[in-house]
Write a protein that holds these residues in place. Structure first.
Motif, short mmCIF file in Angstrom:
data_model
loop_
_atom_site.label_atom_id
_atom_site.label_comp_id
_atom_site.label_asym_id
_atom_site.label_seq_id
_atom_site.Cartn_x
_atom_site.Cartn_y
_atom_site.Cartn_z
N VAL A 269 -8.66 -14.61 -36.10
CA VAL A 269 -9.04 -15.89 -35.46
C VAL A 269 -7.85 -16.59 -34.79
N ALA A 270 -6.66 -16.03 -34.92
CA ALA A 270 -5.47 -16.75 -34.45
C ALA A 270 -4.55 -15.82 -33.67
N THR A 271 -3.68 -16.44 -32.90
CA THR A 271 -2.78 -15.67 -32.03
C THR A 271 -1.60 -15.08 -32.80
N LYS A 272 -1.44 -15.47 -34.05
CA LYS A 272 -0.47 -14.86 -34.94
C LYS A 272 -1.03 -14.96 -36.36
N PRO A 273 -0.47 -14.21 -37.31
CA PRO A 273 -0.96 -14.36 -38.69
C PRO A 273 -0.89 -15.83 -39.08
N TRP A 274 -2.00 -16.35 -39.61
CA TRP A 274 -2.17 -17.83 -39.65
C TRP A 274 -2.25 -18.35 -41.08
N ARG A 275 -1.18 -18.92 -41.54
CA ARG A 275 -1.15 -19.56 -42.86
C ARG A 275 -1.74 -20.96 -42.72
N ILE A 276 -2.47 -21.44 -43.72
CA ILE A 276 -3.13 -22.75 -43.60
C ILE A 276 -2.74 -23.66 -44.77
N PRO A 277 -1.58 -24.32 -44.67
CA PRO A 277 -1.08 -25.15 -45.78
C PRO A 277 -2.02 -26.28 -46.16
N ASN A 278 -2.75 -26.86 -45.20
CA ASN A 278 -3.63 -27.98 -45.57
C ASN A 278 -4.78 -27.50 -46.47
N VAL A 279 -5.25 -26.29 -46.24
CA VAL A 279 -6.29 -25.73 -47.11
C VAL A 279 -5.69 -25.43 -48.48
N GLU A 280 -4.49 -24.88 -48.48
CA GLU A 280 -3.83 -24.56 -49.76
C GLU A 280 -3.67 -25.82 -50.61
N GLN A 281 -3.21 -26.89 -49.98
CA GLN A 281 -3.01 -28.14 -50.73
C GLN A 281 -4.32 -28.66 -51.29
N ALA A 282 -5.36 -28.58 -50.49
CA ALA A 282 -6.67 -29.07 -50.95
C ALA A 282 -7.21 -28.25 -52.12
N LEU A 283 -6.89 -26.96 -52.13
CA LEU A 283 -7.37 -26.10 -53.22
C LEU A 283 -6.61 -26.33 -54.52
N SER A 284 -5.35 -26.76 -54.39
CA SER A 284 -4.53 -26.94 -55.59
C SER A 284 -5.15 -27.97 -56.52
N GLY A 285 -5.26 -27.60 -57.77
CA GLY A 285 -5.84 -28.51 -58.77
C GLY A 285 -7.33 -28.33 -58.94
N MET A 286 -7.99 -27.63 -58.03
CA MET A 286 -9.45 -27.47 -58.17
C MET A 286 -9.79 -26.52 -59.32
N SER A 287 -10.84 -26.84 -60.01
CA SER A 287 -11.35 -25.96 -61.05
C SER A 287 -12.04 -24.77 -60.38
N LEU A 288 -11.92 -23.58 -61.00
CA LEU A 288 -12.53 -22.39 -60.39
C LEU A 288 -14.05 -22.50 -60.32
N ASP A 289 -14.65 -23.29 -61.20
CA ASP A 289 -16.11 -23.42 -61.14
C ASP A 289 -16.54 -24.77 -60.57
N SER A 290 -15.65 -25.38 -59.79
CA SER A 290 -15.97 -26.72 -59.27
C SER A 290 -17.01 -26.69 -58.15
N GLY A 291 -17.08 -25.53 -57.41
CA GLY A 291 -18.00 -25.48 -56.28
C GLY A 291 -17.55 -26.32 -55.11
N GLU A 292 -16.27 -26.69 -55.08
CA GLU A 292 -15.77 -27.59 -54.03
C GLU A 292 -14.96 -26.88 -52.96
N PHE A 293 -14.94 -25.56 -53.03
CA PHE A 293 -14.05 -24.84 -52.12
C PHE A 293 -14.39 -25.09 -50.65
N ARG A 294 -15.66 -25.35 -50.39
CA ARG A 294 -16.09 -25.52 -49.00
C ARG A 294 -15.36 -26.70 -48.33
N SER A 295 -15.15 -27.79 -49.08
CA SER A 295 -14.49 -28.95 -48.48
C SER A 295 -13.04 -28.62 -48.13
N ALA A 296 -12.40 -27.80 -48.97
CA ALA A 296 -11.02 -27.39 -48.66
C ALA A 296 -11.01 -26.46 -47.45
#
Ligand SMILES: Cc1cc2nc3c(=O)[nH]c(=O)nc-3n(C[C@H](O)[C@H](O)[C@H](O)COP(=O)(O)OP(=O)(O)OC[C@H]3O[C@@H](n4cnc5c(N)ncnc54)[C@H](O)[C@@H]3O)c2cc1C
Ligand code: SF4
Length: 332
Positions: A269-296
């Motif tokens: 999807v990107a012109t170079k290998p694409w790391r996404i720090p804002n998604v990473e930050q949003a995922l940090s602290g989430m419970s694995l069964d939270s069901g909130e991954f979509r918002s991140a």
């Protein structure tokens, strides 16, 4: 095929000197390693070097795991790295990305160095029948902008080029904070893999930060990336022998059912290998069964721009992230 002289230098320093002369068509010197990409480009007149410098037998092909982490010699083949016991055991994201790439025949000869430097699969770049391609012929235009752009990028694009970077391996490596050891006539240096490829900007023909004549000598992955829960998800038009429409590389540090740290990168999807720090930050602290991954995952769409046929990728990449995080989190 444009006629060329095949040089087989005796040692790396002779190759580096020849490569510095040969890199005049663009910023990447005209080296050949496994040849699985370069030969196609030669056959189609996309590359027309006068000299082709073979790296065969000149670069390290060792695969080592030590206290510092993983070191992959640039000449190591995709096949050997994919099934190496320590890679499979400690850095499975790399193995998964490789086994989801190309075909066994290609993987048997294709190298680490060649893989991360392979050229885009943009059909207009690879067919010289189309005149407009800023990457192949600077300032000629871009046939993909208003053409068939289903395969093209929605992130990291410019008005000059929307071509996708094609390597699966590079996406996994960028998620694991890999670095590239570079050798040139002037010595050696190290750059993060995330900085190896350039954004297209106004100069899409300049694809990497390699200087003419420089080679990739090795790729390293820090020890801290070992043992993370990971998953490489590749969505493609057919189950094998096909490039990614969208891919997601995810590696999670999990404790007590909660994500302590996430690493997420996108391919296809990107012109170079694409790391996404804002998604990473949003995922940090989430419970694995939270069901909130979509918002991140939704944050991956920040700045995304479609050109028509590739609009679907913006939704698909978010779904790919969610699925990859769920799958990685479920691993023991
Ligand atoms: C049918 C097909 C399907 C494929 N599917 C996939 C896929 O699904 N996913 C994927 O990731 N890839 C895929 N590939 C691409 C394949 O992985 C690459 O062609 C391969 O990894 C390139 O490695 P190589 O050693 O053959 O490189 P080469 O073709 O020899 O070189 C590629 C480029 O790298 C440069 N180069 C090579 N080594 C070095 C070095 N050490 N230092 C500096 N420059 C260097 C060359 O000058 C050239 O520009 C596919 C290829 C084919 C033919
Ligand atoms: S997207 Fe890039 S590679 Fe493809 S035609 Fe446009 S300039 Fe060329």
């Amino acid at each position: 095929m444009h006629p060329f002289a095949l040089e087989r230098p005796r040692d790396l320093s002779a190759a580096l000197a020849l490569g510095a002369q040969a890199g005049r068509n663009d910023a990447v010197a005209e080296y050949i390693a496994g040849g699985t990409d370069m030969v196609q480009l030669l056959q189609e007149y996309v590359r027309r070097p006068d000299r082709l410098v073979s790296l065969a037998g000149l670069l390290d092909d060792a695969i080592d795991v030590g206290p510092q982490g993983l070191r992959l010699g640039a000449a190591a083949t995709m096949a050997k790295v994919a099934v190496h016991q320590d890679v499979v055991g400690q850095f499975p994201l790399i193995s998964q990305a490789l086994l989801n790439s190309a075909s066994p025949q290609v993987r048997n000869v294709a190298t680490m160095g060649g893989n991360v430097l392979q050229r885009t699969r943009c059909p207009y770049f690879r067919d010289v029948g189309y005149e407009a391609c800023n990457k192949r012929a600077p300032s000629s235009g871009c046939a993909a902008m208003d053409g068939e752009n289903r395969w093209h990028a929605v992130l990291g694009t410019s008005d000059s080029c929307i071509a996708v970077h094609p390597s699966d391996l590079a996406v996994a490596l960028v998620a694991l904070d890999a670095e590239v050891e570079i050798s040139g006539a002037g010595g050696t240096r190290t750059v993060p893999l995330a900085d190896l490829h350039r954004l297209p900007g106004a100069t899409p023909h300049l694809e990497t930060v390699l200087e003419p004549g420089e080679v990739i000598a090795a790729i390293t992955v820090p020890a801290g990336a070992a043992g993370l829960r990971s998953h490489y998800l590749k969505v493609r038009d057919r189950a094998s022998f096909e490039f990614a429409v969208v891919s997601a590389a995810v590696a999670l540090d999990v404790a007590d059912g909660r994500i302590r740290q996430a690493r997420v990168a996108l391919g296809g999807v990107a012109t170079k290998p694409w790391r996404i720090p804002n998604v990473e930050q949003a995922l940090s602290g989430m419970s694995l069964d939270s069901g909130e991954f979509r918002s991140a995952a939704a944050l991956a769409a920040d700045g995304a721009q479609s050109r028509g046929h590739n609009e679907f990728k913006i939704e698909l990449m978010q779904r790919a992230i969610v699925r990859a995080v769920e799958t990685a989190g479920a691993r023991a």
